[in-house]
Design an enzyme around this catalytic site. Structure first.
Site, PDB file in Angstrom:
ATOM      1  N   VAL A   1       0.867  -1.178   0.000  1.00  0.00           N
ATOM      2  CA  VAL A   1       0.000   0.000   0.000  1.00  0.00           C
ATOM      3  C   VAL A   1       0.902   1.225   0.000  1.00  0.00           C
ATOM      4  O   VAL A   1       2.084   1.153   0.345  1.00  0.00           O
ATOM      5  CB  VAL A   1      -0.951   0.036   1.224  1.00  0.00           C
ATOM      6  CG1 VAL A   1      -1.987  -1.064   1.131  1.00  0.00           C
ATOM      7  CG2 VAL A   1      -0.181  -0.060   2.532  1.00  0.00           C
ATOM      8  N   SER A   2       0.340   2.361  -0.388  1.00  0.00           N
ATOM      9  CA  SER A   2       1.162   3.555  -0.580  1.00  0.00           C
ATOM     10  C   SER A   2       1.511   4.287   0.711  1.00  0.00           C
ATOM     11  O   SER A   2       2.555   4.913   0.814  1.00  0.00           O
ATOM     12  CB  SER A   2       0.448   4.530  -1.534  1.00  0.00           C
ATOM     13  OG  SER A   2       0.264   3.935  -2.799  1.00  0.00           O
ATOM     14  N   LYS A   3       0.621   4.216   1.708  1.00  0.00           N
ATOM     15  CA  LYS A   3       0.828   5.012   2.915  1.00  0.00           C
ATOM     16  C   LYS A   3       0.938   4.137   4.151  1.00  0.00           C
ATOM     17  O   LYS A   3       0.274   3.123   4.275  1.00  0.00           O
ATOM     18  CB  LYS A   3      -0.317   6.014   3.090  1.00  0.00           C
ATOM     19  CG  LYS A   3      -0.432   7.012   1.943  1.00  0.00           C
ATOM     20  CD  LYS A   3      -1.594   7.961   2.156  1.00  0.00           C
ATOM     21  CE  LYS A   3      -1.738   8.942   1.012  1.00  0.00           C
ATOM     22  NZ  LYS A   3      -2.876   9.858   1.209  1.00  0.00           N
TER      23      LYS A   3
END
Length: 207
Positions: free
Chosen positions: A8-10
């Site tokens: 996931v990005s965050k």
């Protein structure tokens, strides 16, 4: 053996890996064999992915991802990764989304991925043709152009040797050579094998 990769990005809590983890486990991946990473899809620096790719065993393992966009930064990067896996006899499987038909352990899955690769190659050829046409037009007007190679023969040899060492820190290697990870993997595979740009560089310096 099935090896999972989830991203996931965050990492601020607004996104989590639960869904991907659950789907990978449902597909038969042991939860202890899932590599989990918090990093933007556009980032070149993805150490967990690097470790995952290095850990895969030729002719034994299959890399499993939830969706195609969890793995590659773009189509070209994705195809380079999967082609490297196929060369080593490592399978690749996508569980859902537009790439869920891809499973390189099956004949039909290989065919679908071959279509992806062919489209990417076609795109590269179109870009190359446009670039050559632009350079030709510029030369006709007395201008010289062309992208300079950031990589040198010396850097290439150093990087090639370093990549064959599983303990090599990719970030430190790139910092030492003053190149980006994108540049490194444009010339060499994660195992240190020469890619198309490396052959072009060598042929230019030998000319």
């Amino acid at each position: 053996m099935l090896i999972g990769y989830a991203r996931v990005s965050k990492s601020d809590g607004s996104q989590n890996l639960d869904l991907q983890r659950d789907e990978l486990i449902k597909a038969g991946v042991d939860k202890k064999r899932i590599y989990e990473e918090y990093a933007s899809g556009k980032r070149e620096d993805r150490p967990v992915l690097d470790n995952c790719l290095k850990a895969l065993r030729p002719k034994e393992d299959t890399l499993v991802v939830w969706k195609l966009d969890r793995l590659g930064r773009n189509l070209r990067h994705l195809i380079e990764i999967v082609q490297d896996l196929e060369t080593q006899g490592i399978g690749f499987q996508v569980l859902t989304g537009k790439g869920s038909c891809i499973d390189t352990t099956t004949a039909s899955g290989k065919m679908i991925f071959a279509i992806f690769a062919a489209l990417s190659e076609y795109e590269r050829e179109l870009i190359s043709e446009r670039t050559k046409a632009g350079l030709k037009a510029a030369r006709a007007r007395g201008r010289k152009g062309g992208r300079k190679f950031i990589m040198t023969r010396t850097k290439l040899n150093i990087a090639r040797t370093a990549l064959k060492d599983p303990d090599t820190n990719i970030n430190e290697l790139c910092k030492e050579l003053r190149i980006t990870r994108y540049t490194l993997y444009r010339y060499l595979s994660p195992e240190g094998e020469l890619r198309e740009y490396a052959h072009k560089l060598i042929s230019m310096e030998n000319a």
